[in-house]
Motif scaffolding. Structure first.
Motif, short mmCIF file in Angstrom:
data_model
loop_
_atom_site.label_atom_id
_atom_site.label_comp_id
_atom_site.label_asym_id
_atom_site.label_seq_id
_atom_site.Cartn_x
_atom_site.Cartn_y
_atom_site.Cartn_z
N MET A 56 0.78 -1.22 -0.06
CA MET A 56 0.02 0.22 -0.02
C MET A 56 0.74 1.40 0.09
O MET A 56 0.39 2.32 -0.31
N LEU A 58 2.50 2.17 2.55
CA LEU A 58 2.44 2.93 3.95
C LEU A 58 4.01 2.82 4.87
O LEU A 58 4.07 3.72 5.47
N PHE A 82 -8.37 -1.84 7.01
CA PHE A 82 -7.50 -2.45 7.81
C PHE A 82 -8.30 -3.40 8.75
O PHE A 82 -9.56 -3.43 9.05
N VAL A 86 -10.46 2.66 11.29
CA VAL A 86 -10.62 4.01 12.00
C VAL A 86 -11.94 4.53 11.63
O VAL A 86 -11.87 4.96 10.46
N ARG A 89 -15.06 10.51 13.28
CA ARG A 89 -16.56 10.80 14.08
C ARG A 89 -17.40 11.79 13.34
O ARG A 89 -17.54 12.96 13.59
N ARG A 90 -18.09 11.02 12.40
CA ARG A 90 -18.95 11.62 11.88
C ARG A 90 -20.08 10.54 11.21
O ARG A 90 -19.80 9.31 11.74
N ARG A 144 -12.84 5.22 -3.37
CA ARG A 144 -11.79 5.61 -4.07
C ARG A 144 -11.40 5.04 -5.49
O ARG A 144 -10.37 5.33 -6.21
N GLU B 125 -3.41 6.74 15.87
CA GLU B 125 -4.58 6.03 15.60
C GLU B 125 -4.89 6.18 14.07
O GLU B 125 -5.11 5.17 13.36
N TYR B 126 -4.86 7.48 13.63
CA TYR B 126 -5.29 7.62 12.33
C TYR B 126 -4.43 7.89 11.15
O TYR B 126 -4.90 7.86 10.06
N ASP B 128 -2.35 5.53 9.51
CA ASP B 128 -2.52 4.54 8.39
C ASP B 128 -3.81 4.74 7.50
O ASP B 128 -3.78 4.83 6.44
N GLU B 129 -4.76 5.05 8.37
CA GLU B 129 -6.06 5.06 7.56
C GLU B 129 -5.92 6.46 6.81
O GLU B 129 -6.41 6.27 5.46
N LEU B 130 -5.51 7.50 7.14
CA LEU B 130 -5.50 8.65 6.40
C LEU B 130 -4.69 8.81 5.47
O LEU B 130 -4.71 9.21 4.17
N THR B 131 -3.35 8.00 5.68
CA THR B 131 -2.38 7.76 4.68
C THR B 131 -2.81 6.86 3.52
O THR B 131 -2.75 7.10 2.44
N ALA B 132 -3.73 5.91 3.88
CA ALA B 132 -4.40 5.06 2.81
C ALA B 132 -5.06 5.56 1.99
O ALA B 132 -5.39 5.39 0.98
N LEU B 133 -5.87 6.53 2.69
CA LEU B 133 -6.93 7.34 1.82
C LEU B 133 -6.26 8.50 0.96
O LEU B 133 -6.90 9.29 0.34
N ARG B 134 -4.91 8.55 0.98
CA ARG B 134 -4.20 9.49 0.60
C ARG B 134 -4.91 10.76 0.59
O ARG B 134 -5.00 11.84 -0.06
N VAL B 135 -4.88 11.34 2.07
CA VAL B 135 -5.45 12.59 2.45
C VAL B 135 -4.36 13.37 2.37
O VAL B 135 -3.27 13.28 2.73
N ARG B 139 -5.68 18.63 4.48
CA ARG B 139 -6.91 18.04 5.07
C ARG B 139 -6.91 17.24 6.33
O ARG B 139 -7.61 17.00 6.99
N THR B 143 -9.22 17.55 9.45
CA THR B 143 -9.84 16.07 9.85
C THR B 143 -9.57 15.94 11.27
O THR B 143 -10.49 15.56 12.17
N TRP B 146 -11.17 18.17 13.39
CA TRP B 146 -12.70 18.15 13.74
C TRP B 146 -12.83 16.98 14.66
O TRP B 146 -13.92 16.79 15.61
N ASP B 147 -12.02 15.84 14.39
CA ASP B 147 -12.36 14.33 15.08
C ASP B 147 -11.96 14.50 16.54
O ASP B 147 -12.44 13.86 17.44
N ARG B 149 -12.56 17.22 18.20
CA ARG B 149 -13.29 18.41 18.59
C ARG B 149 -13.60 18.30 20.23
O ARG B 149 -13.86 19.31 20.85
#
Lengths: 233, 230
Positions: A56, A58, A82, A86, A89-90, A144, B125-126, B128-135, B139, B143, B146-147, B149
């Motif tokens: 991936m 990563l 995964f 994760v 929060r929405r 995606r 915590e975030y 891997d997920e945000l990297t995988a989503l290519r954020v 952003r 993110t 916001w999370d 908050r």
């Protein structure tokens, strides 16, 4: 909209990842091309998750190289689910919308419908059950528009009904032409989904074979022992 | 000890001068926290997510600045805003605006440092997920803010507490002008030095009550948000 360049095949050439003195994966030579689902199979700690994280993009290998469609950098059309996704929060719908490249309510509804979560679109994602969260993670990954979908033991902590729901989606996604690369240590699941199997033990690729061959006539003693239910460490 | 009865009479007697002081104190501190948050939240979050040479130094300085002496901040702002200072042309010294600026500077490091810590923890915590989503990096900041908050509500309260309780900066840049820049804390300091301990104590009770009310409201908002958002 489809990106013009492809990330397939993902090719590992002598790729290793070392943390301190420990080799997490060693000298991987592996090509993941288009086609039926590839199942990464093997005991816990065999390097399945690490292989997925490398594929991936990563983490970078400490030695050797990985290429995506012949390029040294991974592209945009890879997605990953995964083991413990994760949840932002929405709401469930907002989690899917987040992963879309452009705002599109219809596509969000479509994706939620595809994973059977249309009825919880407005609920906070963190309030969903484990199985629902895993399906939401699938919808988010599909948002995606991936060419390859990596899944890291997505059903590890799910009950049979939730596992079946996830497997059904994975099968449908594979049928739509997305390359599935999924890690599991569950023999039943590997049998149900695999087109071909990559068997790993102690961070090394032990055997790669078509599913039919692997499950009936494994070529290596480690794979044979693992299939028999012996403890392969 | 002050006479308790007269302090209570003051609090519950509906003295308009007292209410004006209370209103100004709230106004200045709330504005200061909002102003500081606009800068400190994105700054703290960006600091949490970026790695650059000298970052450790910035983090240490930021953490140290959480303990900035209010009088020093007041003096600095005074020099900036005084007639002969670089911002003297604004003509805001000894006005509530100057007090807002000074308090904002005082609480900015608190909000930024606590935000940095909160966002850094959440990023673990975030990541891997945000990297995988290519954020994209920008952003990611949005993110994570916001999370986080609900945790950040506490961060803002820490800033508000500091602003509402301090006396040094507002005394120097506000001047404690009766009916114009007199706040709860400067009034308490003044009445104490004049020997009017009942009034000082009454004001003190109101200030404490006010801080409790603000915290209770924030706690309620946070709980409702958490229940809704999970």
């Amino acid at each position: 909209m489809r990106a013009p360049i492809s990330d397939l095949p993902v090719a590992f050439e002598q790729a290793s990842l070392r943390a301190g003195a420990v080799n997490i994966v060693s000298d991987l030579d592996l090509t993941l091309g288009a086609g039926s689902p590839t199942i990464l199979f093997g005991p816990n700690g065999s390097g399945k998750t690490t292989l997925l994280r490398l594929a991936m993009g990563l983490v970078a290998p400490t030695s050797g190289r990985i290429s995506w469609g012949g390029r040294a950098e991974p592209g945009e059309r890879l997605a990953m689910v995964f083991q413990r996704p994760v949840m932002l929060r929405r709401t469930a719908a907002a989690n899917v919308a987040y992963a879309l490249r452009a705002h599109d309510d219809r596509r969000v509804a479509e994706l939620l419908d595809r994973v059977g979560l249309a009825h919880v679109a407005g609920r906070p994602a963190r309030k969903l059950s484990g199985g629902e969260q895993q399906r939401l993670a699938l919808a988010r990954a599909l948002a995606r528009d991936p060419e390859i979908l990596f899944l890291d033991e997505p059903t590890a902590s799910l009950d049979p009904a939730a596992t079946k729901a996830v497997e059904d989606i994975v099968r449908a996604v594979a049928a739509s032409g997305v390359k599935i690369v999924m890690a599991t240590h569950d023999i039943g699941q590997a049998r149900r989904l695999a087109g071909d199997v990559v068997f790993l033990a102690r961070g090394r690729l032990v055997e790669r074979a078509a599913a039919a061959t692997f499950f009936t006539a494994p070529a290596t003693p480690e794979a044979a022992a693992f299939l028999l239910g012996d403890l392969v460490i | 000890m002050p006479d308790g009865t007269s302090a209570l009479q003051l609090v519950f007697g509906g003295d308009p001068a007292l209410y004006a002081i209370v209103a100004l104190s709230l106004y200045v501190s709330v504005c200061a926290v909002i102003l500081a948050a606009l800068v400190a939240l994105p700054f703290g979050a960006s600091l949490a997510l970026t790695r650059f040479p000298g970052r450790a130094f910035v983090v240490v300085v930021l953490n140290a600045f959480m303990g900035l002496p209010p009088v020093v901040v007041g003096l600095s702002v005074y020099l900036l805003l005084s007639r002969s200072g670089p911002l003297g042309f604004l003509g805001v010294l000894f006005t509530p605006r100057a007090m807002i600026i000074a308090q904002a500077l005082l609480v900015m490091p608190i909000i930024a440092a606590l935000t940095c810590q909160t966002v850094e923890d959440l990023w673990l915590e975030y990541r891997d997920e945000l990297t995988a989503l290519r954020v994209t990096p920008a952003r990611r900041v949005a993110t994570l803010l916001w999370d986080a908050r609900f945790s950040l509500v506490t961060t803002l309260l820490a800033g508000f507490g500091r602003a509402a309780a301090e006396v040094g900066t507002v005394m120097i840049v506000g001047g404690n002008i009766d009916g114009f820049t007199r706040t709860m804390t400067t009034a308490i300091a003044l009445e104490t030095s004049k020997g009017d301990l009942p009034l000082a104590m009454g004001l003190g009770l109101v200030l404490i009550a006010l801080i409790i009310v603000v915290n209770a409201l924030a706690w309620g908002a946070r709980r409702i948000g958490e229940i809704r958002a999970g």
